[in-house]
Design an enzyme around this catalytic site. Structure first.
Site, PDB file in Angstrom:
ATOM      1  CD  GLU A 102      -2.878   1.523   0.519  1.00  0.00           C
ATOM      2  OE1 GLU A 102      -2.526   1.580  -0.740  1.00  0.00           O
ATOM      3  OE2 GLU A 102      -3.858   1.655   0.860  1.00  0.00           O
ATOM      4  CG  ASP A 103      -0.812   4.851  -1.567  1.00  0.00           C
ATOM      5  OD1 ASP A 103      -1.536   4.204  -0.687  1.00  0.00           O
ATOM      6  OD2 ASP A 103      -1.424   5.649  -2.406  1.00  0.00           O
ATOM      7  CG  ASP A 106      -5.124   8.946   6.156  1.00  0.00           C
ATOM      8  OD1 ASP A 106      -4.423   9.619   6.785  1.00  0.00           O
ATOM      9  OD2 ASP A 106      -6.408   9.261   5.679  1.00  0.00           O
ATOM     10  CG  PHE A 155      -3.196  15.573   1.158  1.00  0.00           C
ATOM     11  CD1 PHE A 155      -4.152  14.657   1.620  1.00  0.00           C
ATOM     12  CD2 PHE A 155      -2.816  15.484  -0.089  1.00  0.00           C
ATOM     13  CE1 PHE A 155      -4.763  13.648   0.596  1.00  0.00           C
ATOM     14  CE2 PHE A 155      -3.360  14.668  -1.054  1.00  0.00           C
ATOM     15  CZ  PHE A 155      -4.394  13.738  -0.830  1.00  0.00           C
ATOM     16  NE  ARG A 168      -2.905   8.332  -9.072  1.00  0.00           N
ATOM     17  CZ  ARG A 168      -3.520   7.752  -7.936  1.00  0.00           C
ATOM     18  NH1 ARG A 168      -3.032   7.569  -7.000  1.00  0.00           N
ATOM     19  NH2 ARG A 168      -4.686   7.876  -7.705  1.00  0.00           N
TER      20      ARG A 168
HETATM   21  P1  IMP Z   1      -7.149   4.793   4.666  1.00  0.00           P
HETATM   22  O1  IMP Z   1      -8.122   3.904   4.203  1.00  0.00           O
HETATM   23  O2  IMP Z   1      -7.739   6.018   5.218  1.00  0.00           O
HETATM   24  O3  IMP Z   1      -6.072   4.259   5.283  1.00  0.00           O
HETATM   25  O4  IMP Z   1      -6.611   5.683   3.270  1.00  0.00           O
HETATM   26  C1  IMP Z   1      -5.784   4.975   2.656  1.00  0.00           C
HETATM   27  C2  IMP Z   1      -5.638   5.872   1.165  1.00  0.00           C
HETATM   28  O5  IMP Z   1      -6.095   7.183   1.226  1.00  0.00           O
HETATM   29  C3  IMP Z   1      -4.493   5.691   0.648  1.00  0.00           C
HETATM   30  O6  IMP Z   1      -4.406   4.523  -0.166  1.00  0.00           O
HETATM   31  C4  IMP Z   1      -4.287   6.856  -0.022  1.00  0.00           C
HETATM   32  O7  IMP Z   1      -4.872   6.768  -1.653  1.00  0.00           O
HETATM   33  C5  IMP Z   1      -5.452   8.058   0.338  1.00  0.00           C
HETATM   34  N1  IMP Z   1      -4.492   9.050   1.111  1.00  0.00           N
HETATM   35  C6  IMP Z   1      -4.305   9.104   2.539  1.00  0.00           C
HETATM   36  N2  IMP Z   1      -3.528  10.082   2.902  1.00  0.00           N
HETATM   37  C7  IMP Z   1      -3.014  10.525   1.690  1.00  0.00           C
HETATM   38  C8  IMP Z   1      -2.242  11.694   1.591  1.00  0.00           C
HETATM   39  O8  IMP Z   1      -1.489  12.264   2.254  1.00  0.00           O
HETATM   40  N3  IMP Z   1      -1.928  12.035   0.094  1.00  0.00           N
HETATM   41  C9  IMP Z   1      -2.528  11.020  -0.694  1.00  0.00           C
HETATM   42  N4  IMP Z   1      -3.370  10.298  -0.698  1.00  0.00           N
HETATM   43  C10 IMP Z   1      -3.690   9.875   0.612  1.00  0.00           C
HETATM   44 MG    MG Z   2      -4.311   4.210  -2.302  1.00  0.00          MG
END
Ligand code: IMP
Ligand code: MG
Length: 186
Positions: A102-103, A106, A155, A168
């Protein structure tokens, strides 16, 4: 350098060189941990594409590759819980050792959802490797087994991460400055 982005983002918070070095370390660690296992790397698209390609080549083991496209329905702020797998796996993961790539983790909801969905397909093990971890924003408790960098509650874009599908391809990680009080881009 990507034309047009210099000056918008200023200095990287993680440079290309730091990325490379850390991903090599992760690759060495995963190589040691998964020796003799039946590893399948599952990339979470789109965000993981850049990290995934580097990580896969830093792992010195025979492995399988697969991907899922995952989407939250609307803007992140309104998407709570509404994570959806838009594509299915093409490989069988039953009895295999799955590593989700995963990138960024969050809120934790994407990983929570995928661990459950893919866990139901009876892999032998399932672990998570994220390039970035933003623990300050966590809403659900998830285990992230391998983390590239812990970052502050900002962010970020680049290295696969987007803002409205752009940036990206930025070869480093930069902070998007214009964000609201909730930490969302404006
Ligand atoms: P989660 O499900 O809230 O953990 O979020 C995961 C997804 O939210 C990541 O795979 C990203 O695509 C997006 N995301 C969360 N924080 C950022 C950020 O700082 N920049 C860009 N995308 C983000
Ligand atoms: Mg993502």
């Amino acid at each position: 350098m990507v034309p047009g982005v210099e000056g918008i983002f200023g200095k990287p918070i993680v440079t290309q060189e730091e990325m490379r070095a850390r991903i090599r370390e992760l690759g060495r660690q995963i190589t040691a941990d998964y020796a003799q296992k039946d590893l399948i790397l599952i990339g979470i698209l789109k965000g993981a594409f850049a990290f995934y390609a580097d990580l896969a080549r830093a792992i010195r083991l025979p492995l399988r590759v697969d991907f899922v496209v995952v989407s939250s329905y609307t803007r992140r702020s309104k998407s709570s819980g509404k994570i959806k797998m838009l594509t299915e796996l093409t490989e069988d993961i039953a009895g295999r050792d799955v590593l989700l790539v995963e990138d960024i983790v969050d809120s934790g909801r994407t990983i929570q959802h995928l661990r459950k969905k893919l866990g139901a397909k009876k892999p032998k093990s399932i672990k998570v490797c994220a390039l970035l971890n933003k623990p300050a924003r966590r809403q659900v408790d998830v285990v992230v087994d391998y983390v590239g960098f812990h970052i502050p509650n900002k962010f970020v874009v680049g290295y696969g991460l987007d803002y409205q599908q752009l940036y990206r391809n930025l070869p480093y990680l930069a902070v998007l400055e214009k964000v609201s009080e909730e930490g969302e881009p404006v």
